[in-house]
Design an enzyme around this catalytic site. Structure first.
Site, short mmCIF file in Angstrom:
data_model
loop_
_atom_site.label_atom_id
_atom_site.label_comp_id
_atom_site.label_asym_id
_atom_site.label_seq_id
_atom_site.Cartn_x
_atom_site.Cartn_y
_atom_site.Cartn_z
N GLU A 71 4.50 4.88 -31.66
CA GLU A 71 3.92 4.68 -30.33
C GLU A 71 2.76 5.65 -30.17
OE1 GLU A 71 5.18 4.80 -25.59
OE2 GLU A 71 6.72 5.10 -27.13
N ASP A 87 4.50 9.82 -16.91
CA ASP A 87 4.64 10.93 -17.84
C ASP A 87 4.99 12.23 -17.12
OD1 ASP A 87 4.00 9.29 -19.96
OD2 ASP A 87 1.85 9.68 -19.79
N TYR A 145 12.10 -1.69 -23.79
CA TYR A 145 12.12 -0.23 -23.62
C TYR A 145 13.12 0.10 -22.51
CZ TYR A 145 9.94 4.46 -23.50
OH TYR A 145 9.69 5.80 -23.58
#
Length: 290
Positions: free
Chosen positions: A74, A85, A201
């Site tokens: 990734e 994030d 995911y």
């Protein structure tokens, strides 16, 4: 919008397009998961930040992660507002931008990785504004596919809004990887899984990325519940940072594990300790056996 929020919206229309699970990129990703399964382990997906700490160093970092045991790599696309994030990846993204990282430079890095390791599926991760930029994302999708990318994670793109880009990605041969979270209702998990290409995911916790000392106790049940409705492999990320975490996720029945912040931390304060990152990736790979 965080990835958790994006994964928790209302279910997509049953008339939505069928996703990107049949693209050439999705097949490449699926083959990597299948090989790991045949070897009795979960697939390892390390994460590197394009252009961190600078353009020249990010290539050997990526190749070190690849050679130490990545099944899929990734590649984070530096962005000024990376809302999914945590502190570590925000710091790395900011440092990359200060070192003149751009989307164009990130695409060149992906081309270099793809040329050096052509058998390794590459899955860039970015945000809708980077990829779509007020348009349909076709130009970026074509460039990514040409650079050797197999798929793409757009953290703040939901299936509700993703159908036009899925069509673009299908034309380019790319998989669009979606996210589900602990807060995603069961019915919606199945809807998202049906639309995800390559893999699904699974966000292990409510929050943002970042290395944790322990995973939520609920992660085992979460993985089992999502696996029960997913036609594509399920990979777990967010908070995964230690070999013990990898073993726990493998035991829970996941197909893959994604490690990001811990690898950036391993590079040290200046982002240049490639040997330390390589050692950690090797340790994580050794823990992938079921």
């Amino acid at each position: 919008m965080t990835a958790v929020v994006a994964a928790s919206r209302e279910a997509a229309s049953p008339d939505a397009v069928s996703g990107t699970s049949q693209t050439a990129g999705a097949r490449r990703i699926g083959a990597a998961f299948a090989q790991a399964r045949d070897e009795g382990r979960v697939a390892l997906i390390p994460y590197v930040v394009a252009g961190y700490p600078d353009a020249a160093t990010s290539l050997p970092i990526a190749l070190a992660a690849a050679d130490a045991g990545a099944d899929v790599l990734e590649v984070g696309l530096p962005y000024s507002d990376p809302l999914a994030d945590g502190a570590t990846l925000q710091r790395a993204s900011g440092a990359a931008l200060r070192a003149d990282a751009t989307l164009e430079a990130s695409l060149r890095l992906i081309e270099q990785i793809g040329a050096a390791r052509p058998d390794l599926p590459l899955v860039p991760m970015g945000y809708a504004n980077q990829v779509l930029g007020g348009g349909d994302g076709a130009a970026v999708a074509r460039r990514l596919a040409g650079a050797g990318a197999a798929g793409l994670i757009v953290a703040d793109l939901t299936p509700d809004e993703g159908a036009p880009f899925e069509a673009v990605a299908r034309s380019a041969g790319l998989a669009v990887v979606y996210l589900v979270a602990p807060t995603t209702p069961p019915a919606r998990r199945a809807e998202i899984a049906a639309r995800s290409g390559g893999f699904l995911y699974c966000v292990s916790l409510v929050g943002v990325t970042g290395a944790r000392s322990a995973l939520p106790k609920s992660v085992g049940r979460l993985v089992r519940d999502i696996k029960a409705v997913s036609p594509v492999p399920v990979a777990v990320g967010f908070g995964v940072s230690r070999p013990t975490h990898v073993r726990a996720i493998a035991k829970a029945g996941a197909d893959g594990v994604i490690v990001a912040s811990a690898l950036v931390d391993a590079l040290g304060p200046d982002g240049r300790d490639v040997e330390s990152l390589s050692r950690l990736v090797a340790e994580l790979r050794a823990a992938t056996a079921r």
